[in-house]
Design an enzyme around this catalytic site. Structure first.
Site, PDB file in Angstrom:
ATOM      1  CG  ASP A 133      -3.239 -15.849 -24.226  1.00 36.95           C
ATOM      2  OD1 ASP A 133      -2.933 -16.173 -23.058  1.00 36.95           O
ATOM      3  OD2 ASP A 133      -3.239 -14.677 -24.622  1.00 36.95           O
ATOM      4  CE  LYS A 170      -2.829 -11.076 -23.575  1.00 40.25           C
ATOM      5  NZ  LYS A 170      -3.776 -12.216 -23.489  1.00 40.25           N
ATOM      6  CG  LEU A 215     -12.327 -18.007 -23.757  1.00 44.10           C
ATOM      7  CD1 LEU A 215     -11.603 -17.064 -24.724  1.00 44.10           C
ATOM      8  CD2 LEU A 215     -11.664 -19.364 -23.751  1.00 44.10           C
ATOM      9  N   GLY A 247     -12.035 -20.829 -17.792  1.00 42.30           N
ATOM     10  CA  GLY A 247     -10.757 -20.444 -18.381  1.00 42.30           C
ATOM     11  C   GLY A 247      -9.561 -20.519 -17.453  1.00 42.30           C
ATOM     12  CB  ALA A 286     -10.944 -13.393 -26.611  1.00 38.51           C
ATOM     13  CB  SER A 319       1.755 -14.352 -14.236  1.00 39.42           C
ATOM     14  OG  SER A 319       0.818 -14.372 -15.289  1.00 39.42           O
TER      15      SER A 319
END
Length: 290
Positions: A107, A71, A227, A250, A135, A22
């Site tokens: 996402d 999350k 992914l 992904g 997911a 990130s």
């Protein structure tokens, strides 16, 4: 960049955070835009997510990403939530508001934008979704949002697939999601499907693993998304390609979820030219040579 009293701070909350890409995405975006912003990772120990979010707000942190294992745990700490994030039950982006942070899930929009760049479509498609974890549940939501014709959830535990199907069908008040055992792929019509691999099977170092190993399964797949991005080409992807299909990993999803978060924080729109430049940097960071 020059850090001063006007520098905006954004960051990532998770545990662990050492290997995150990130900062590559966000600091390069800030550099390109000549924006006085810096992005840093914050490792938060177990059970301290509430303290972390409250502390970040008190410290005037401009925006945050949230990764595993927080999350879902972050949700009670938020002032409000975006509808998609609420439906998915997972948040990966916090946007600062006057009342506190608002939670978003970038996402799935990131996955959708990544698929668009490869000319993949969801609307009207018949989809095979491998997995029934968090997911896969989020992908099922995306497929419903984008008006897939039907979504077949194939999972080792049919009970888990049934639970996801019942929940997501219930949210959208439709019955487009059909739960199936892995071996039930043989019952699917001989048409060309979009397959989305939403499990951790095949993730490095277990690169030879695949959810379904039978060659006949791959004859049904026209386009596929895994992914996973490490390895860059999974065995699932290589088997799809060996049977004449197209497959993507992904990494672009990771890219675009970050870009969408940055856009939310700063009320901007990032060009595809810039996105391609960042993708090159991400591949360099991962030492990927195509």
């Amino acid at each position: 960049m020059k850090i001063n009293g006007s520098t905006l701070t954004c960051g990532l909350i998770g545990n662990p955070v050492e290997h995150t890409l990130s900062p590559v995405i966000h600091n390069y975006l800030a550099e390109i835009e000549n924006r006085n912003l810096v992005y840093v990772p914050f490792q938060v120990e177990n059970n301290r997510i509430k303290e972390a979010v409250e502390g970040a707000y008190a410290l005037n942190i401009h925006g945050l990403n949230i990764t595993v294992p927080y999350k879902s745990a972050v949700i009670p700490c938020l002032a409000e939530m975006d509808r998609l994030a609420e439906n998915i039950g997972a948040v990966n982006t916090l946007v600062r508001t006057q009342k506190g942070y608002k939670g978003f899930n970038t996402d799935m929009p990131g996955l959708f934008r990544a698929m668009e760049t490869e000319n993949y479509t969801i609307k009207g498609e018949s989809i095979i979704l491998l997995g029934a974890g968090g997911a896969a549940r989020a992908v099922a939501m995306l497929c419903m949002e984008q008006e897939a014709k039907e979504i077949f959830i194939l999972n080792r535990s049919v009970e888990k697939a049934m639970a996801v199907a019942e929940e997501v069908n219930g949210i959208y008040k439709e019955n487009r999601i059909i739960p199936m055992a892995l071996s039930d792929y043989r019952k699917l019509l001989d048409r060309k499907y979009l397959a989305i691999q939403a499990t951790s099977v095949g993730l490095s170092p277990n690169v030879e693993d695949v959810v379904i190993s039978e060659e006949a399964f791959y004859d049904k797949i026209e386009t596929a998304v895994d992914l996973i991005y490490n390895p860059y080409e999974t065995r699932f992807m290589s088997m799809v390609k060996a049977h004449g299909g197209r497959a993507m990993n992904g990494l672009k999803m990771l890219l675009y979820q970050g870009i969408i978060a940055y856009e939310l924080w700063n009320d901007v729109k990032i060009s595809e030219k810039t996105a391609k430049e960042i993708l090159i940097r991400m591949k360099e960071e991962l030492k990927i040579h195509e």
